[in-house]
Design a protein around this motif. Structure first.
Motif, PDB file in Angstrom:
ATOM      1  N   SER A  83      25.302  11.273   6.846  1.00 29.67           N
ATOM      2  CA  SER A  83      26.192  11.300   5.691  1.00 29.67           C
ATOM      3  C   SER A  83      25.963  12.598   4.926  1.00 29.67           C
ATOM      4  N   ALA A 222      32.328  19.744   0.428  1.00 26.09           N
ATOM      5  CA  ALA A 222      32.090  18.485  -0.283  1.00 26.09           C
ATOM      6  C   ALA A 222      31.734  18.729  -1.740  1.00 26.09           C
ATOM      7  N   THR A 223      31.851  17.662  -2.515  1.00 24.41           N
ATOM      8  CA  THR A 223      31.388  17.696  -3.898  1.00 24.41           C
ATOM      9  C   THR A 223      29.882  17.429  -3.918  1.00 24.41           C
ATOM     10  N   GLN A 227      31.227  13.638  -1.627  1.00 21.25           N
ATOM     11  CA  GLN A 227      32.587  13.306  -1.188  1.00 21.25           C
ATOM     12  C   GLN A 227      33.175  14.478  -0.402  1.00 21.25           C
ATOM     13  N   GLU A 228      33.624  14.190   0.801  1.00 19.82           N
ATOM     14  CA  GLU A 228      34.175  15.251   1.647  1.00 19.82           C
ATOM     15  C   GLU A 228      35.560  15.665   1.167  1.00 19.82           C
TER      16      GLU A 228
END
Length: 254
Positions: A83, A222-223, A227-228
């Motif tokens: 992840s 991503a952030t 988050q992608e």
């Protein structure tokens, strides 16, 4: 039959009709002149038809068809991934160099060199692919491929061909990059989303240690929260690429 082809057929039919009635309106010499004029016009519109067909081929597929993104034979995802949060937490943060930073940059909806008269960058599935994404990756290895890359992303990008450590160029739109992390076959580019902006950063492949060098690298935008935003796949190329090229050239030189 396209509308252009139909128009040409109708035009030729009208010419035939004119030629058929010509003996009643012209003398023998005048008739020859008129026939030559009509033949030249037919030739002219034939050239126009071929040009239009070529431009149409540069714009879209020959038949209605669904094309997945990317519209070419793409790379496969690496077999093992973590992840984004795991990569950020457990992977090393690696240095990056910003070579282009335009915070107010707005991507064009259309560039003049994408026009079908140019042909090289006008194919609609390619244009849609680049419009769908805001993250793009490349190496400065092939000049022709690099030329296409610049015109497709709409940016002029300096290339360095670093002999000590191969540079990977990462183009990012509408995101301010803050950090880059890597783990296995993943590279996570962390940034803050923005309405405008274009950045190009470079990292060196000596700082990337893929689990499987034969598999693609997954580069993710991503952030900080994991988050992608977007992703790109690129083959792994070892950092000694340019030094080997230089050595091979030297060995071939008499």
């Amino acid at each position: 039959m396209s509308s252009i082809q139909k128009w040409i057929v109708l035009f030729i039919c009208s010419i035939i009709a004119n030629v058929s009635s010509a003996p009643f309106a012209y003398g023998k010499e005048d008739l020859k002149i008129e026939i030559n004029k009509l033949e030249n016009r037919i030739k002219k519109y034939g050239i126009l038809l071929r040009e239009q067909e070529k431009r149409l081929k540069n714009l879209e597929p020959s038949e209605p068809v669904r094309i997945d993104d990317p519209p070419w034979a793409g790379l496969s995802l690496p077999s093992h991934t973590e992840s984004i949060r795991t990569v950020i937490k457990t992977g090393p943060r690696i240095p990056f160099k910003t070579i282009i930073d335009k915070p107010d940059y707005k991507r064009a909806a259309y560039e003049k060199y994408w026009h079908s008269t140019t042909g090289r960058w006008s194919y609609m599935p390619i244009r849609i692919h680049y419009a769908l994404h805001r993250l793009f990756t490349n190496y400065d290895i092939g000049l022709s491929e690099w030329y296409d890359f610049e015109h497709n992303v709409g940016l002029s990008i300096p290339m360095f061909q670093n002999e000590k450590a191969l540079d990977m160029y990462i183009v990012i739109f509408q995101t301010k990059v803050t950090d880059v992390y890597t783990k296995g076959n993943q590279i996570v580019v962390v940034g803050v989303p923005q309405r405008t902006g274009a950045q190009v950063i470079t990292i060196t492949t000596k700082n990337v240690e893929p689990i499987n060098k034969r598999e693609a690298l997954l580069v993710q935008l991503a952030t900080q929260a994991g988050q992608e935003i977007d992703y790109s796949l690129i083959s792994y190329v070892p950092p000694d690429f340019w030094s080997k090229q230089k050595k091979n050239l030297k060995d071939r030189t008499p």
